[in-house]
Motif scaffolding. Structure first.
Motif, PDB file in Angstrom:
ATOM      1  N   CYS A  59     -45.814  -3.770  30.661  1.00 24.97           N
ATOM      2  CA  CYS A  59     -45.548  -5.037  29.982  1.00 24.97           C
ATOM      3  C   CYS A  59     -44.569  -5.841  30.833  1.00 24.97           C
ATOM      4  N   CYS A  67     -40.800  -9.472  24.858  1.00 27.60           N
ATOM      5  CA  CYS A  67     -42.063  -9.017  24.279  1.00 27.60           C
ATOM      6  C   CYS A  67     -41.973  -9.175  22.764  1.00 27.60           C
ATOM      7  N   ASN A  69     -44.546  -8.552  20.690  1.00 27.40           N
ATOM      8  CA  ASN A  69     -45.568  -7.754  20.022  1.00 27.40           C
ATOM      9  C   ASN A  69     -45.072  -6.388  19.561  1.00 27.40           C
ATOM     10  N   CYS A  73     -47.989  -4.060  21.032  1.00 22.69           N
ATOM     11  CA  CYS A  73     -48.238  -4.613  22.366  1.00 22.69           C
ATOM     12  C   CYS A  73     -49.309  -3.779  23.070  1.00 22.69           C
TER      13      CYS A  73
END
Length: 129
Positions: A59, A67, A69, A73
């Motif tokens: 990521c 991030c 998510n 993710c």
């Protein structure tokens, strides 16, 4: 005497670790181990599934704290910072090497054809023509 848990948990290990020893209570490591396990579990994302085999995609936003998510993710949160750039650099170096090899091989082929040997392209058949 008990073995230390792996530094990089997989999804199935992280989600089943709490119930593996009878209620999630660690009898010998004190409060630090459950806190560390909870921190590792929080880092695990859906994209972390193939991390231990190197089949994950890092990521780009996790280590920058961007991030959004979380555990949903599709990219790995377990890879170290800079892993995405390291893999990209490695990939580009592999492409350069492959291109160099193709150029060398095509140069050898051209020299062989110029000498009438037809190396790599049929040998005797090319020499008869």
């Amino acid at each position: 005497a008990e073995a230390a848990p792996p530094l990089v948990p997989q999804l199935d290990q992280a989600t089943s670790a709490a119930g593996a020893d009878g209620g999630g209570v660690d009898k010998g490591a004190g409060a630090a181990a459950p806190a560390a396990a909870a921190a590792d579990e929080a880092r695990v994302s859906l994209g972390s599934v193939g991390h231990s085999e190197g089949k994950c995609k890092p990521c780009a936003f996790y280590h920058a704290g961007r991030c959004e998510n979380g555990t949903n993710c599709r990219f790995c949160h377990l890879c170290p910072q800079g892993e995405k750039q390291r893999r990209r650099k490695e990939k580009l170096e592999m492409r350069r090497s492959a291109r160099t090899i193709r150029q060398v091989v095509s140069g050898v082929q051209a020299k062989a054809l110029a000498r009438g040997r037809g190396a790599f392209t049929g040998g005797a058949k090319a020499a008869k023509s």
